[in-house]
Structures are given as structure tokens and as C-alpha cells.
Design a protein around this motif. Structure first.
Motif, mmCIF file in Angstrom:
data_model
loop_
_atom_site.group_PDB
_atom_site.id
_atom_site.type_symbol
_atom_site.label_atom_id
_atom_site.label_comp_id
_atom_site.label_asym_id
_atom_site.label_seq_id
_atom_site.Cartn_x
_atom_site.Cartn_y
_atom_site.Cartn_z
ATOM 1 N N ILE A 87 0.905 -1.204 0.030
ATOM 2 C CA ILE A 87 0.044 -0.032 -0.146
ATOM 3 C C ILE A 87 1.013 1.221 0.007
ATOM 4 C CG2 ILE A 87 -1.854 -1.240 1.281
ATOM 5 C CD1 ILE A 87 -1.104 0.071 3.866
ATOM 6 N N PRO A 88 0.552 2.430 -0.531
ATOM 7 C CA PRO A 88 1.380 3.323 -0.518
ATOM 8 C C PRO A 88 1.533 4.045 0.979
ATOM 9 C CG PRO A 88 -0.675 3.746 -1.980
ATOM 10 C CD PRO A 88 -0.988 2.657 -0.957
ATOM 11 N N PRO A 89 2.514 4.955 1.119
ATOM 12 C CA PRO A 89 2.885 5.427 2.401
ATOM 13 C C PRO A 89 1.626 5.864 3.179
ATOM 14 C CG PRO A 89 4.289 6.441 0.629
ATOM 15 C CD PRO A 89 3.297 5.774 0.122
ATOM 16 N N THR A 90 1.479 5.703 4.380
ATOM 17 C CA THR A 90 0.299 5.915 5.220
ATOM 18 C C THR A 90 0.659 7.038 5.874
ATOM 19 O OG1 THR A 90 1.131 4.536 6.936
ATOM 20 C CG2 THR A 90 -0.383 3.568 5.355
ATOM 21 N N VAL B 50 1.316 18.061 4.233
ATOM 22 C CA VAL B 50 0.196 16.948 3.727
ATOM 23 C C VAL B 50 -0.247 16.131 4.949
ATOM 24 C CG1 VAL B 50 -0.318 15.047 2.378
ATOM 25 C CG2 VAL B 50 1.237 16.806 1.359
ATOM 26 N N GLN B 51 0.698 15.751 5.955
ATOM 27 C CA GLN B 51 0.440 15.222 6.984
ATOM 28 C C GLN B 51 -0.430 15.563 7.745
ATOM 29 O OE1 GLN B 51 1.670 15.486 10.451
ATOM 30 N NE2 GLN B 51 1.207 13.792 11.313
ATOM 31 N N THR B 52 -0.495 17.032 7.987
ATOM 32 C CA THR B 52 -1.220 17.702 9.014
ATOM 33 C C THR B 52 -2.786 17.562 8.570
ATOM 34 O OG1 THR B 52 0.632 19.255 9.363
ATOM 35 C CG2 THR B 52 -1.648 19.886 9.955
ATOM 36 N N ARG B 53 -3.032 17.763 7.086
ATOM 37 C CA ARG B 53 -4.260 17.809 6.349
ATOM 38 C C ARG B 53 -5.087 16.609 6.865
ATOM 39 N NH1 ARG B 53 -1.908 20.547 2.169
ATOM 40 N NH2 ARG B 53 -1.989 18.879 0.663
ATOM 41 N N LEU B 54 -4.293 15.378 6.347
ATOM 42 C CA LEU B 54 -4.849 13.923 6.609
ATOM 43 C C LEU B 54 -4.966 13.786 7.907
ATOM 44 C CD1 LEU B 54 -2.546 12.118 3.768
ATOM 45 C CD2 LEU B 54 -4.984 13.007 3.688
ATOM 46 N N ARG B 55 -4.203 13.974 8.932
ATOM 47 C CA ARG B 55 -4.245 13.923 10.352
ATOM 48 C C ARG B 55 -5.718 14.318 10.812
ATOM 49 N NH1 ARG B 55 -0.894 12.727 14.860
ATOM 50 N NH2 ARG B 55 -1.719 13.827 16.599
ATOM 51 N N ALA C 246 -17.344 8.305 7.683
ATOM 52 C CA ALA C 246 -16.784 9.417 7.607
ATOM 53 C C ALA C 246 -16.016 9.904 6.703
ATOM 54 C CB ALA C 246 -16.348 10.029 9.113
ATOM 55 N N LEU C 247 -14.995 8.982 6.399
ATOM 56 C CA LEU C 247 -13.995 9.332 5.228
ATOM 57 C C LEU C 247 -14.570 9.130 4.095
ATOM 58 C CD1 LEU C 247 -11.047 7.257 7.136
ATOM 59 C CD2 LEU C 247 -11.365 10.012 7.156
ATOM 60 N N VAL C 248 -15.529 8.450 3.668
ATOM 61 C CA VAL C 248 -15.789 8.306 2.126
ATOM 62 C C VAL C 248 -16.544 9.431 1.747
ATOM 63 C CG1 VAL C 248 -15.870 6.005 2.167
ATOM 64 C CG2 VAL C 248 -17.799 7.019 2.765
ATOM 65 N N THR C 249 -16.981 10.103 2.888
ATOM 66 C CA THR C 249 -17.950 11.384 2.440
ATOM 67 C C THR C 249 -16.998 12.944 2.699
ATOM 68 O OG1 THR C 249 -18.760 11.634 4.769
ATOM 69 C CG2 THR C 249 -20.186 10.271 3.293
ATOM 70 N N THR C 250 -15.744 12.464 2.853
ATOM 71 C CA THR C 250 -14.986 13.676 3.209
ATOM 72 C C THR C 250 -13.933 14.161 1.927
ATOM 73 O OG1 THR C 250 -14.473 13.265 5.605
ATOM 74 C CG2 THR C 250 -12.816 14.366 4.492
ATOM 75 N N GLU C 251 -13.877 15.427 1.880
ATOM 76 C CA GLU C 251 -13.161 15.996 0.689
ATOM 77 C C GLU C 251 -11.994 16.538 1.174
ATOM 78 O OE1 GLU C 251 -15.210 18.385 -1.715
ATOM 79 O OE2 GLU C 251 -16.836 17.061 -2.522
ATOM 80 N N LEU C 252 -10.695 16.457 0.632
ATOM 81 C CA LEU C 252 -9.426 17.100 0.996
ATOM 82 C C LEU C 252 -9.067 17.822 -0.522
ATOM 83 C CD1 LEU C 252 -6.997 17.374 2.808
ATOM 84 C CD2 LEU C 252 -6.150 15.258 1.502
ATOM 85 N N LEU D 203 -11.426 11.497 -0.761
ATOM 86 C CA LEU D 203 -10.261 10.586 -0.474
ATOM 87 C C LEU D 203 -10.368 9.226 -1.367
ATOM 88 C CD1 LEU D 203 -10.064 10.791 3.515
ATOM 89 C CD2 LEU D 203 -8.913 11.931 1.729
ATOM 90 N N SER D 204 -9.180 8.992 -1.825
ATOM 91 C CA SER D 204 -9.342 7.750 -2.827
ATOM 92 C C SER D 204 -9.584 6.195 -1.750
ATOM 93 C CB SER D 204 -7.830 7.467 -3.605
ATOM 94 O OG SER D 204 -6.695 7.230 -2.519
ATOM 95 N N ASP D 205 -9.600 5.366 -2.426
ATOM 96 C CA ASP D 205 -9.907 4.032 -1.657
ATOM 97 C C ASP D 205 -8.370 3.970 -1.036
ATOM 98 O OD1 ASP D 205 -12.440 3.931 -2.627
ATOM 99 O OD2 ASP D 205 -12.024 1.950 -3.689
ATOM 100 N N TRP D 206 -7.313 4.117 -1.598
ATOM 101 C CA TRP D 206 -6.124 3.759 -0.869
ATOM 102 C C TRP D 206 -5.932 4.674 0.017
ATOM 103 C CZ3 TRP D 206 -3.559 -0.430 -1.720
ATOM 104 C CH2 TRP D 206 -3.453 -0.998 -2.599
ATOM 105 N N ASP D 207 -6.398 6.146 0.143
ATOM 106 C CA ASP D 207 -6.244 6.853 1.240
ATOM 107 C C ASP D 207 -6.903 6.142 2.351
ATOM 108 O OD1 ASP D 207 -4.558 9.010 -0.042
ATOM 109 O OD2 ASP D 207 -6.279 9.807 -0.627
ATOM 110 N N ILE D 208 -8.000 5.895 2.288
ATOM 111 C CA ILE D 208 -8.849 5.128 3.379
ATOM 112 C C ILE D 208 -8.237 4.006 3.777
ATOM 113 C CG2 ILE D 208 -11.455 4.499 3.996
ATOM 114 C CD1 ILE D 208 -12.499 6.444 1.912
ATOM 115 N N LEU D 209 -7.962 3.179 3.093
ATOM 116 C CA LEU D 209 -7.386 1.776 3.379
ATOM 117 C C LEU D 209 -6.034 2.073 4.356
ATOM 118 C CD1 LEU D 209 -7.291 -0.196 0.041
ATOM 119 C CD2 LEU D 209 -8.282 -0.780 2.410
ATOM 120 N N GLY D 210 -5.138 3.140 3.914
ATOM 121 C CA GLY D 210 -4.137 3.660 4.576
ATOM 122 C C GLY D 210 -4.482 3.808 6.010
ATOM 123 N N PHE D 211 -5.536 4.751 5.919
ATOM 124 C CA PHE D 211 -6.086 5.106 7.585
ATOM 125 C C PHE D 211 -6.353 3.715 8.403
ATOM 126 C CE2 PHE D 211 -7.451 9.301 5.547
ATOM 127 C CZ PHE D 211 -6.559 10.077 6.175
#
Length: 406
Positions: free
Chosen positions: A78-81, A89-94, A217-223, A228-236
Motif C-alpha cells: 500500500i502507499p505510504p500511510t 500533507v500529513q497535517t491535513r490528513l491527520r 466519515a472518510l468516504v464523504t470527506t473531501e481533501l 479521498l481515494s480508496d487507497w487513502d482510506i485503506l491507509g487510514f
């Protein structure tokens, strides 16, 4: 000859604390040269140095991974989590995943956690009454964070029998070498199954958002205006599972182990149970579940007359920093449930301060409150227990317990 921080030495891994004390005094910036199949890296062992480094991501970057292994990113496919990114970038995702770990939302879990903890205590009691020596870690400590993770991620109770081995598999092989004694094939199979499960869950949540869990919550969130992509959510999901299970379980088991070794401290907590929530940080300070994680220097750094070149892996040795006499006083290597430090590294610090700290503290608090109320003299039989053989974490595999009298 300068002392080395040497997690490749089995004796060091078994009891690192005497070596930590020497390193803090003699070699606070320790160099481990490459050789015999081992990578080159450095290690910081004093509290002040680690505190400053983890709060300076511009100099000590997480983007090259958190271990001393040079090729760890992508080992799980999986991509970097989140934990392998730097601000901004980390701040926004966090901020997004932090929605699941607000004190208010975690507090809403309290009744469900407490009911589950009481159920686990009942299992311990029943086993002991039947003549067994119950395994505190396997029957009590380890199931608690798995229950909480399943709840936060929306795993139905009917599917949690599968979720438990997936959690065990991921935590065992995370970051390509956290655990030395792991069955890699079995672990990778478990990770693959969990990856497939959460991929299906994400697809389902995108078409049906009538769920109250983190994935919904994450599938309805925008960045930045995009979903968010499926990979983003899987990383979470992977960050939550990898970082929130064994660490919390071992915190609970370590607490009982430390109280077994310090009966006077147990008496303080039994006389004043309201001290239990604040004592959780003391347990974690003295036996840090995560002993060390790496950063990578982005420039030359000079500390204590040693220059660490740019591009070097540097271990932040939390297990040593959390016992530094310069920060915590002469009794830094002793349990003191009344200790109230102004600052600590129990959950790291800075931009990568543990995002699940509220959840971990709540679980440990409830576990200790209920366990000591039901069995105030419970002991952890550490000599008969088994630890994971790990370069980076100090975690139990099994921990028999005794004296379950009331």
C-alpha cells in the motif's frame, strides 16, 4: 570505544534499560555502522534530544519510513500511510482521521468498552475457578483494543471472529521487520484478507452512507476539493490497526506487571482509584510499548560533538528518553503513580503525537479500574510470560496471571 545502540543483540532486546542508561551518559548520539547484513543508523537516547527531534519534521523527516531498514515503504503493498508523511500533507490528513479520536467521540465508547472489559474479567475468573492459570494478555489485554478498533471501523459483531486474526497478522509484520519471530507467510495472508475486506467495506459505504463509523466519515470527506481515494482510506485503516492494537494491549499488561513488582504503588491506587487515569502515562513512560522509531535527517545535524550527515536514519529511542534522569529525576527508573511530569514522550510528540492517545488511555483506564476492583491482588507472572522478539516494540505475546482472589 563508544557504546552502540544495538537492537540486533538478543540480550539487548531482552532488557535494554541498563544499556539505555549507559548510552544516555556516555554516548547520547550513538552510531551503528553498516556491516554483517545490518544497516547503518544513528540513535538519540536523551529526552531533550528526542523531544526536540520529533518536533522538528523539517530536519527529522518521517517520509523515508520509521525503521532503520532502507526499503520498508511499500512492503505491505500500500502507499505510504499517515505516519510516513511530513507536514503539510500529513497535517491535513491527520485532521481527517482525528475526527474518530476526539475525546467526545471516544468517551461515547466508554459504556461499551466497560461492558466488554467486565465480560473479559468474567472469563479470567471462570478459568481460574476451574483450576487454570489464565493468560492475562491473551484473554484480557489483547481483546480490548481489537474490540475498540472493530467498533470504530464499523466491523459487525458477526464478522469480528475474522477481524481478530487479521489484526494479529498486520501488527506482526508491519513495517517489514518490527517482529523478528513472525510467520511472514501467515501474516501476509492475513493482511491480504483484511485489505480485501476493507476494500469491500469502502465500496459499500460509498453507496450507502447510513453508517456511523470512521470509514463512513472518510468516504464523504473531501481533501482539497476531492474525495479521498480508496487507497487513502485503506491507509487510514491500516494505521489504526497497526498502531492501536498491540501497543494498547501491552500497555495494559505492562501496568499489571509493574504493579506486581511495586506492591506499595498498587496500594496507592487501591486506596485512591481516581489516580488510575493519570497513572496510565506513568506505566507507559516506564515500559514504552514503542521503544524506538526512526526519522531521516534532511541536513547535517550536530549534537554533543557528533555530526549526523544528511540522509541518515536516526532512531528516536523513546524507551530510553522516557527514563532520562535529567527529565524525570533520580527515580526515573522507578514506578511512581503520583508522578506528574510537565512533558513526556509516552505518545511521542509534535506532528506525529499518537492520534489514538485518547482511545488508548481510556481503554487502559477502564481495564485497570475494573480489573483492580474485581481482583485487587492480581499478579502478572512475567517470568512465565513470553514477549515478542522485536527490534522496535516491547510487547507481550502471553502473560499468565495469578491471585484472582477478591
Amino acid at each position: 570505544m563508544a557504546l552502540r545502540y544495538d537492537p540486533f543483540d538478543p540480550k539487548f532486546r531482552t532488557d535494554p534499560y541498563p544499556a539505555y542508561a549507559e548510552l544516555r551518559t556516555e554516548t547520547p548520539v550513538a552510531h551503528h555502522p553498516a556491516g554483517a547484513g545490518q544497516p547503518e543508523f544513528w540513535a538519540l537516547t536523551r529526552f531533550a534530544d528526542v523531544w526536540d527531534a520529533v518536533r522538528d519534521p523539517a530536519t527529522f523527516s518521517s517520509a523515508q519510513g520509521l525503521t532503520f531498514f532502507p526499503d520498508e515503504i511499500g512492503s505491505l503493498g500500500i502507499p505510504p500511510t499517515l505516519v510516513m508523511l511530513d507536514p503539510p500533507v500529513q497535517t491535513r490528513l491527520r485532521g481527517l482521521i482525528g475526527r474518530a479520536f476526539t475525546p467526545r467521540r471516544i468517551a461515547e465508547l466508554e459504556q461499551r468498552i466497560r461492558a466488554f472489559v467486565k465480560e473479559r474479567i468474567g472469563e479470567l475468573t471462570e478459568r481460574a475457578a476451574g483450576g487454570e492459570t489464565p493468560d492475562l494478555h491473551q484473554l484480557f489485554s489483547a481483546p480490548i483494543p481489537v474490540f475498540v478498533l472493530a467498533d470504530l471501523l464499523g466491523v459487525p459483531e458477526s464478522e469480528r471472529a475474522s477481524f481478530t486474526p487479521w489484526v494479529a497478522g498486520l501488527t506482526a509484520i508491519q513495517n517489514d521487520g518490527f517482529a523478528i519471530d513472525v510467520d511472514q507467510v501467515s501474516g501476509q495472508h492475513a493482511v491480504g484478507e483484511m485489505l480485501g475486506y476493507f476494500s469491500e467495506a469502502i465500496t459499500h459505504r460509498r453507496s450507502c452512507t447510513a453508517h456511523d463509523d470512521l470509514i463512513s466519515a472518510l468516504v464523504t470527506t473531501e481533501l482539497d476539493g476531492a474525495q479521498l481515494s480508496d487507497w487513502d482510506i485503506l491507509g487510514f485503516c491500516f494505521v489504526m490497526v497497526a498502531g492501536g492494537s498491540d501497543t494498547t494491549a501491552s500497555l495494559i499488561s505492562h501496568a499489571i506487571t509493574l504493579l506486581t513488582e511495586a506492591p506499595a504503588q498498587r496500594e496507592i491506587l487501591l486506596a485512591e482509584p481516581t489516580l488510575i487515569p493519570s497513572s496510565v502515562l506513568e506505566f507507559l513512560r516506564l515500559e514504552s510499548s514503542v521503544q524506538a522509531l526512526a526519522r531521516t535527517t534532511t541536513r547535517d545535524v550536530t549534537l554533543h560533538d557528533q555530526t549526523i550527515p544528511a540522509g541518515q536514519k536516526v532512531m528516536m529511542v523513546y524507551g530510553s528518553a522516557n527514563r532520562d534522569e535529567a527529565e524525570f529525576g533520580r527515580n526515573a527508573d522507578q514506578l511512581d503513580v503520583l508522578r506528574r511530569p510537565d512533558r513526556h514522550l509516552a505518545f511521542s510528540s509534535g506532528p506525529h503525537f499518537c492520534i489514538g492517545s485518547h482511545a488508548a488511555r481510556l481503554q487502559a483506564t477502564i481495564a485497570l479500574e475494573e480489573l483492580l476492583a474485581a481482583h485487587p491482588r492480581i499478579t502478572a507472572e512475567a517470568a512465565a510470560g513470553e514477549r515478542h522478539d522485536s527490534y522496535f516494540v516491547r510487547a507481550w505475546k502471553s502473560l499468565p496471571c495469578g491471585d484472582l482472589s477478591r
